[in-house]
Scaffold this motif. Structure first.
Motif, PDB file in Angstrom:
ATOM      1  N   ASN A 178       0.975  -1.355   0.129  1.00 22.06           N
ATOM      2  CA  ASN A 178       0.066  -0.030  -0.102  1.00 22.06           C
ATOM      3  C   ASN A 178       0.933   0.943   0.110  1.00 22.06           C
ATOM      4  OD1 ASN A 178      -2.209  -1.696   0.270  1.00 22.06           O
ATOM      5  ND2 ASN A 178      -2.550  -1.438   2.401  1.00 22.06           N
ATOM      6  N   PHE A 179       0.549   2.145  -0.377  1.00 17.93           N
ATOM      7  CA  PHE A 179       0.959   3.628  -0.555  1.00 17.93           C
ATOM      8  C   PHE A 179       0.238   4.785   0.197  1.00 17.93           C
ATOM      9  CE2 PHE A 179       3.601   1.546  -3.495  1.00 17.93           C
ATOM     10  CZ  PHE A 179       4.870   1.938  -3.149  1.00 17.93           C
ATOM     11  N   HIS A 180       0.686   5.195   1.265  1.00 14.06           N
ATOM     12  CA  HIS A 180      -0.183   5.983   2.187  1.00 14.06           C
ATOM     13  C   HIS A 180      -0.068   7.496   1.933  1.00 14.06           C
ATOM     14  CE1 HIS A 180      -1.697   3.176   5.341  1.00 14.06           C
ATOM     15  NE2 HIS A 180      -1.543   2.655   4.389  1.00 14.06           N
ATOM     16  N   TYR A 181      -0.830   8.502   1.795  1.00 15.85           N
ATOM     17  CA  TYR A 181      -0.708   9.937   1.729  1.00 15.85           C
ATOM     18  C   TYR A 181      -0.866  10.445   3.257  1.00 15.85           C
ATOM     19  CZ  TYR A 181      -1.112  14.868   0.177  1.00 15.85           C
ATOM     20  OH  TYR A 181      -0.916  15.990   0.049  1.00 15.85           O
ATOM     21  N   LYS A 182       0.055  10.700   3.957  1.00 14.99           N
ATOM     22  CA  LYS A 182       0.142  11.078   5.117  1.00 14.99           C
ATOM     23  C   LYS A 182      -0.540  12.322   5.614  1.00 14.99           C
ATOM     24  CE  LYS A 182       4.685  12.199   5.853  1.00 14.99           C
ATOM     25  NZ  LYS A 182       5.115  13.590   6.453  1.00 14.99           N
ATOM     26  N   ASP A 183      -0.525  13.185   4.393  1.00 18.63           N
ATOM     27  CA  ASP A 183      -1.089  14.514   4.571  1.00 18.63           C
ATOM     28  C   ASP A 183      -2.561  14.604   3.944  1.00 18.63           C
ATOM     29  OD1 ASP A 183       1.592  15.692   5.382  1.00 18.63           O
ATOM     30  OD2 ASP A 183       2.104  15.956   3.433  1.00 18.63           O
ATOM     31  N   GLN A 241      -9.305   8.902   4.407  1.00 17.58           N
ATOM     32  CA  GLN A 241      -8.777   8.193   3.377  1.00 17.58           C
ATOM     33  C   GLN A 241      -7.308   8.401   3.359  1.00 17.58           C
ATOM     34  OE1 GLN A 241      -9.782   5.652   1.664  1.00 17.58           O
ATOM     35  NE2 GLN A 241      -7.907   5.425   0.777  1.00 17.58           N
ATOM     36  N   LYS A 242      -6.268   7.503   3.534  1.00 15.45           N
ATOM     37  CA  LYS A 242      -5.024   7.590   3.520  1.00 15.45           C
ATOM     38  C   LYS A 242      -4.223   6.848   2.574  1.00 15.45           C
ATOM     39  CE  LYS A 242      -4.527  10.265   7.346  1.00 15.45           C
ATOM     40  NZ  LYS A 242      -4.771  11.648   7.337  1.00 15.45           N
ATOM     41  N   ASN A 243      -4.934   5.774   1.945  1.00 11.47           N
ATOM     42  CA  ASN A 243      -4.271   5.030   1.016  1.00 11.47           C
ATOM     43  C   ASN A 243      -4.694   5.627  -0.285  1.00 11.47           C
ATOM     44  OD1 ASN A 243      -3.232   2.484   2.389  1.00 11.47           O
ATOM     45  ND2 ASN A 243      -5.490   1.720   2.582  1.00 11.47           N
ATOM     46  N   VAL A 244      -3.477   5.741  -1.137  1.00  9.53           N
ATOM     47  CA  VAL A 244      -3.795   6.142  -2.345  1.00  9.53           C
ATOM     48  C   VAL A 244      -3.585   4.857  -3.365  1.00  9.53           C
ATOM     49  CG1 VAL A 244      -2.493   7.522  -4.295  1.00  9.53           C
ATOM     50  CG2 VAL A 244      -2.966   8.553  -1.846  1.00  9.53           C
ATOM     51  N   VAL A 245      -2.650   4.028  -3.173  1.00 12.19           N
ATOM     52  CA  VAL A 245      -2.396   2.954  -3.920  1.00 12.19           C
ATOM     53  C   VAL A 245      -2.750   1.799  -2.657  1.00 12.19           C
ATOM     54  CG1 VAL A 245      -0.745   1.283  -5.182  1.00 12.19           C
ATOM     55  CG2 VAL A 245      -0.558   4.028  -5.308  1.00 12.19           C
ATOM     56  N   TYR A 246      -3.328   0.898  -3.121  1.00 11.61           N
ATOM     57  CA  TYR A 246      -4.012  -0.046  -2.223  1.00 11.61           C
ATOM     58  C   TYR A 246      -4.006  -1.482  -2.725  1.00 11.61           C
ATOM     59  CZ  TYR A 246      -7.387  -2.602   0.649  1.00 11.61           C
ATOM     60  OH  TYR A 246      -8.166  -3.524   1.445  1.00 11.61           O
ATOM     61  N   HIS A 247      -3.175  -2.387  -2.021  1.00  9.65           N
ATOM     62  CA  HIS A 247      -3.056  -3.897  -2.539  1.00  9.65           C
ATOM     63  C   HIS A 247      -2.155  -3.891  -3.644  1.00  9.65           C
ATOM     64  CE1 HIS A 247      -5.876  -5.652   0.823  1.00  9.65           C
ATOM     65  NE2 HIS A 247      -4.910  -4.961   1.321  1.00  9.65           N
ATOM     66  N   LEU A 248      -1.424  -3.186  -3.918  1.00  7.39           N
ATOM     67  CA  LEU A 248      -0.490  -3.459  -5.165  1.00  7.39           C
ATOM     68  C   LEU A 248      -0.029  -4.973  -5.174  1.00  7.39           C
ATOM     69  CD1 LEU A 248       0.473  -2.520  -8.017  1.00  7.39           C
ATOM     70  CD2 LEU A 248       2.373  -1.490  -6.800  1.00  7.39           C
ATOM     71  N   HIS A 249      -0.447  -5.801  -5.959  1.00 10.26           N
ATOM     72  CA  HIS A 249      -0.038  -7.365  -5.672  1.00 10.26           C
ATOM     73  C   HIS A 249       1.242  -7.635  -6.778  1.00 10.26           C
ATOM     74  CE1 HIS A 249      -0.738 -11.629  -5.793  1.00 10.26           C
ATOM     75  NE2 HIS A 249      -1.168 -11.343  -4.711  1.00 10.26           N
ATOM     76  N   TYR A 289      -6.946   4.971  -5.320  1.00  9.48           N
ATOM     77  CA  TYR A 289      -8.209   5.648  -4.678  1.00  9.48           C
ATOM     78  C   TYR A 289      -8.825   6.746  -5.760  1.00  9.48           C
ATOM     79  CZ  TYR A 289     -11.429   7.868  -1.736  1.00  9.48           C
ATOM     80  OH  TYR A 289     -12.488   9.027  -1.266  1.00  9.48           O
ATOM     81  N   ALA A 290     -10.005   6.705  -6.010  1.00 11.75           N
ATOM     82  CA  ALA A 290     -10.554   7.623  -6.970  1.00 11.75           C
ATOM     83  C   ALA A 290     -12.026   8.202  -6.519  1.00 11.75           C
ATOM     84  CB  ALA A 290     -10.615   6.922  -8.424  1.00 11.75           C
ATOM     85  N   GLY A 291     -12.254   7.810  -5.203  1.00 11.21           N
ATOM     86  CA  GLY A 291     -13.671   8.088  -4.776  1.00 11.21           C
ATOM     87  C   GLY A 291     -14.027   9.679  -4.863  1.00 11.21           C
ATOM     88  N   LYS A 292     -13.047  10.285  -4.786  1.00 11.36           N
ATOM     89  CA  LYS A 292     -13.497  11.875  -4.892  1.00 11.36           C
ATOM     90  C   LYS A 292     -13.307  12.539  -6.431  1.00 11.36           C
ATOM     91  CE  LYS A 292     -12.528  12.953   0.128  1.00 11.36           C
ATOM     92  NZ  LYS A 292     -14.017  12.832   0.151  1.00 11.36           N
ATOM     93  N   MET A 293     -12.999  11.789  -7.311  1.00 15.40           N
ATOM     94  CA  MET A 293     -12.797  12.111  -8.662  1.00 15.40           C
ATOM     95  C   MET A 293     -13.905  11.330  -9.518  1.00 15.40           C
ATOM     96  SD  MET A 293      -8.744  10.659  -8.430  1.00 15.40           S
ATOM     97  CE  MET A 293      -8.864   9.792  -9.673  1.00 15.40           C
ATOM     98  N   ASP A 306     -17.088  -0.417  -4.607  1.00 13.72           N
ATOM     99  CA  ASP A 306     -17.619   0.272  -3.265  1.00 13.72           C
ATOM    100  C   ASP A 306     -16.908   1.157  -2.277  1.00 13.72           C
ATOM    101  OD1 ASP A 306     -16.657  -2.250  -2.326  1.00 13.72           O
ATOM    102  OD2 ASP A 306     -18.235  -2.618  -1.110  1.00 13.72           O
ATOM    103  N   LYS A 307     -15.576   0.801  -2.267  1.00 11.96           N
ATOM    104  CA  LYS A 307     -14.565   1.526  -1.515  1.00 11.96           C
ATOM    105  C   LYS A 307     -13.831   2.825  -2.234  1.00 11.96           C
ATOM    106  CE  LYS A 307     -12.970  -2.621   1.115  1.00 11.96           C
ATOM    107  NZ  LYS A 307     -11.890  -3.207   1.385  1.00 11.96           N
ATOM    108  N   GLY A 308     -14.462   3.047  -3.350  1.00 17.00           N
ATOM    109  CA  GLY A 308     -13.986   4.091  -4.122  1.00 17.00           C
ATOM    110  C   GLY A 308     -12.549   3.976  -4.955  1.00 17.00           C
ATOM    111  N   MET A 309     -12.268   2.732  -5.081  1.00 19.41           N
ATOM    112  CA  MET A 309     -10.922   2.254  -5.720  1.00 19.41           C
ATOM    113  C   MET A 309     -11.076   1.950  -7.396  1.00 19.41           C
ATOM    114  SD  MET A 309      -8.602   2.427  -3.451  1.00 19.41           S
ATOM    115  CE  MET A 309      -8.430   2.605  -1.682  1.00 19.41           C
TER     116      MET A 309
END
Length: 154
Positions: A29-34, A39-47, A55-59, A66-69
């Motif tokens: 995962n890659f988090h955006y701490k700022d 929502q902190k996860n920008v990249v989630y479960h890169l396998h 994450y694209a829930g606000k775009m 359903d998680k905005g991904m």
């Protein structure tokens, strides 16, 4: 399709504001701490198989779960960079609009006439060479005037 390693390299080299978090089954995962949201996860479960989510829930313009991904399995390098950048921007704290206003801009019309928009004290002045063409109380008013007159920002 980009490999897991290629995606990792793109993310780590292009987005230093993201913090890598290793999770189970070799996923990352890659988090955006700022983030200004929970929502902190920008990249989630890169396998390791190349699958993963951004994450694209606000775009707008993305088909999300359903998680905005949005699934990034088949993304090109350009699409991956663009989507991650938009995701970070969507999570970035909003600044006061006046903080985004420039101090000076050049505008041009179809006849190659140029005008300068300049912030002076609390006013916005439009100049044609040395001559004052107009004075406005806000940046927004000045831009509206210039656009109505057929000018485009350079």
């Amino acid at each position: 399709m980009l490999t897991f390693e290629e995606k990792l390299l793109i993310i780590t080299e292009s987005f230093p504001e993201l913090e890598r978090k290793n999770v189970s089954l070799g996923r990352v995962n890659f988090h955006y701490k700022d983030s200004s949201y929970d929502q902190k996860n920008v990249v989630y479960h890169l396998h390791p198989n190349g699958n993963g989510f951004v994450y694209a829930g606000k775009m707008t313009g993305y088909q999300t779960n359903d998680k905005g991904m949005v699934n990034i399995r088949d993304f090109t390098e350009k699409a991956l960079r663009s989507t991650i950048r938009k995701s970070i921007l969507s999570l970035t704290p909003k600044v006061n609009e006046s903080e985004l206003e420039p101090e000076e801009e050049i505008w041009i019309n179809d006849n190659t006439v140029t005008l300068t928009l300049l912030k002076e004290d609390d006013l916005w002045n439009v100049y044609s060479d040395e001559s004052l063409d107009g004075t406005f109380h806000s940046y927004k008013q000045a831009v509206h005037y210039l656009e109505e007159e057929g000018f485009l920002r350079i």
